[in-house]
Enzyme design. Structure first.
Site, PDB file in Angstrom:
ATOM      1  N   LYS A 203       0.856   6.783   8.450  1.00 55.34           N
ATOM      2  CA  LYS A 203       0.713   5.580   7.628  1.00 55.34           C
ATOM      3  C   LYS A 203       1.890   4.613   7.852  1.00 55.34           C
ATOM      4  O   LYS A 203       1.714   3.410   8.065  1.00 55.34           O
ATOM      5  CB  LYS A 203       0.648   6.011   6.156  1.00 55.34           C
ATOM      6  CG  LYS A 203       0.856   4.936   5.159  1.00 55.34           C
ATOM      7  CD  LYS A 203      -0.346   4.045   5.088  1.00 55.34           C
ATOM      8  CE  LYS A 203      -0.019   2.772   4.358  1.00 55.34           C
ATOM      9  NZ  LYS A 203      -1.172   2.040   3.952  1.00 55.34           N
ATOM     10  N   CYS A 257       3.581  -3.580   1.749  1.00 54.96           N
ATOM     11  CA  CYS A 257       3.431  -2.491   2.715  1.00 54.96           C
ATOM     12  C   CYS A 257       4.225  -2.722   3.990  1.00 54.96           C
ATOM     13  O   CYS A 257       5.137  -1.975   4.308  1.00 54.96           O
ATOM     14  CB  CYS A 257       1.963  -2.331   3.057  1.00 54.96           C
ATOM     15  SG  CYS A 257       0.952  -2.245   1.576  1.00 54.96           S
TER      16      CYS A 257
END
Ligand code: SAJ
Length: 409
Positions: A203, A257
């Site tokens: 991720k 993010c």
């Protein structure tokens, strides 16, 4: 199998829970924020996102429930937020830890607990597994842990939920395969199985890759500016090569993010990282670069009064209402240092005034601003392009046709 309990109904949890419920899974969505749960129970959504209203209707028809207290079941997906702490460039896993801990207190024996929230690599081993031990639960027997990092992009979440491939990290093949059957209820993409640590790392690596690519584009924008060249044309040409895919320059990298995750790698491997850190520096410096370009354009056009300047766009990117780490907010923080007061700010996606100078009145914004810095390319802007006629424009998102008074990054 019992109900699927989605713990945390924010930007990720809500669409994910709705998607399961719309596809025949019995779902309860849990959030400790009673107001948020009441809103959902009143059949109203809590944020704007393309396709979400239609999905909400389907999920309601599928019988989704919303609760402000955790119920006992045998399968959970944790989608609580992981707040970013600017000072030490870390994310706070405390909500993940608290949610898992509460789940362990009440879940059925043998329950499966999947963490979707982004965590820094190693968090599950270091902070989550010990909770089970403290509570006398044997992982792999009394409870099962897994990590299935979310991958959906704000602005296109519903489509990506159905079509992206996914990663599931678990301790055993059997549990990973069981979780895969849950997601297969709606996910048309490949679902790859691996261990928990690789899932955590994948991720962070995906978001870091995008950060580095954008940093490259931003550096090219500066090189092209010095050379009097058009960076968008240059990138367009380079991208015709079958193995080149450069992203677009912009006023900086915002959001919760991409501007956050690379710092985990910097923090954990300071003796190894080079390009990862350099990319962060390049992208973090973009709001300053935009301020510098603003100054140049104001001097060139004899604009001395800041109240004739407008900033269009407050969100971190187009067509979302999320302000986290937004380049515009970063610019405003830096303006504060220079006591810049009186600038006009407008964002059609932000319906309450969040910063000084913000107006909800587009006409007033256009009237007051002789020079407009376009920081976000919302659809609203594209639909109102003619209103920007005769303005001096610094277009950081390459929306406008080149023109005498249209400056690019
Ligand atoms: N940006 C540019 N140039 C580009 C693309 C983006 O300057 O060519 C800027 C945007 O304006 C924004 C920032 O980068 O300020 C991040 O936006 P984004 O659209 O690239 O990504 P996010 O943060 O909305 O979502 C990302 C996605 N990650 C990847 O594409 C690898 C999404 O799939 C993840 O689920 C999400 O992070 C997340 O939650 O981790």
């Amino acid at each position: 199998m019992g109900k699927l309990n989605i713990v945390g109904l924010g930007y990720i949890g809500l669409p994910t829970g709705l998607m399961f419920a719309a596809n025949g899974i019995e779902v309860v969505g849990t959030d400790l924020n009673k107001k948020l749960v009441d809103t959902l129970n009143d059949r109203k959504l809590t944020f704007e996102e393309k396709g979400l209203p239609e999905l909400f209707e389907k999920a309601l028809a599928g019988g989704i429930e919303f609760s402000d207290s955790l119920i006992k079941t045998d399968r959970y997906i944790i989608t609580v937020p992981t707040p970013y702490i600017k000072e030490n460039k870390k994310i706070e896993a405390k909500y993940v830890i608290a949610a898992v801990s509460q789940v362990f207190d009440i879940c059925e024996k043998g329950a499966v607990v999947v963490i979707e929230s982004t965590v820094s690599p190693g968090t599950i081993d270091k902070f989550v597994r010990p909770i089970a031990e403290e509570k006398g639960l044997a992982i792999g027997k009394d409870v099962h842990l897994a990590h299935a990092p979310e991958r959906i992009i704000p602005g296109n979440m519903v489509f990506e939920l159905e079509n992206n491939s996914r990663t599931i990290g678990a301790d055993s093949q059997e549990i990973a395969e069981e979780i895969r059957t849950w997601y297969k209820s709606f996910c048309k993409g490949d679902i790859v199985l691996t261990d928990i640590k690789t899932a955590e790392m994948s991720k962070v690596v995906e978001n870091t890759f995008r950060d580095i690519n954008i940093a490259f584009a931003n550096e090219l924008a500066k090189i092209c500016d010095r050379e009097g060249m058009n960076v968008y044309e240059l990138i367009g040409i380079a991208n015709k090569h079958p193995r080149v895919n450069i992203l677009q320059p912009g006023p900086g990298v915002g959001g919760h993010c991409i501007s956050v995750d690379p710092w985990f790698l910097v923090g954990d491997y300071p003796d190894i990282v080079n390009i990862i850190l350099a990319a962060r520096h390049v992208n973090d410096a973009m709001p300053d670069y935009v301020i510098q370009r603003m100054g140049e354009i104001m001097r060139e056009n004899g604009i001395n009064d800041i109240s004739e300047v407008g900033l269009y766009g407050l969100t971190y990117k187009e067509n979302v209402d999320d302000l986290r780490e937004s380049p515009t907010l970063q610019m405003l923080e830096r303006f504060d240092k220079y006591f810049v007061k009186g600038i006009n700010i407008f964002d059609p996606m932000v319906r309450d005034n969040r910063v000084d100078g913000q107006t909800q009145d587009f006409d007033e914004f256009i009237k007051k601003s002789k020079f407009i810095v376009v920081l976000v390319g919302h659809n609203h802007l594209k639909e109102n392009e003619e209103r920007f006629k005769n303005k001096i424009i610094l277009d950081t998102r390459n929306i406008f046709e080149a023109g005498e008074k249209v400056y690019k990054l």
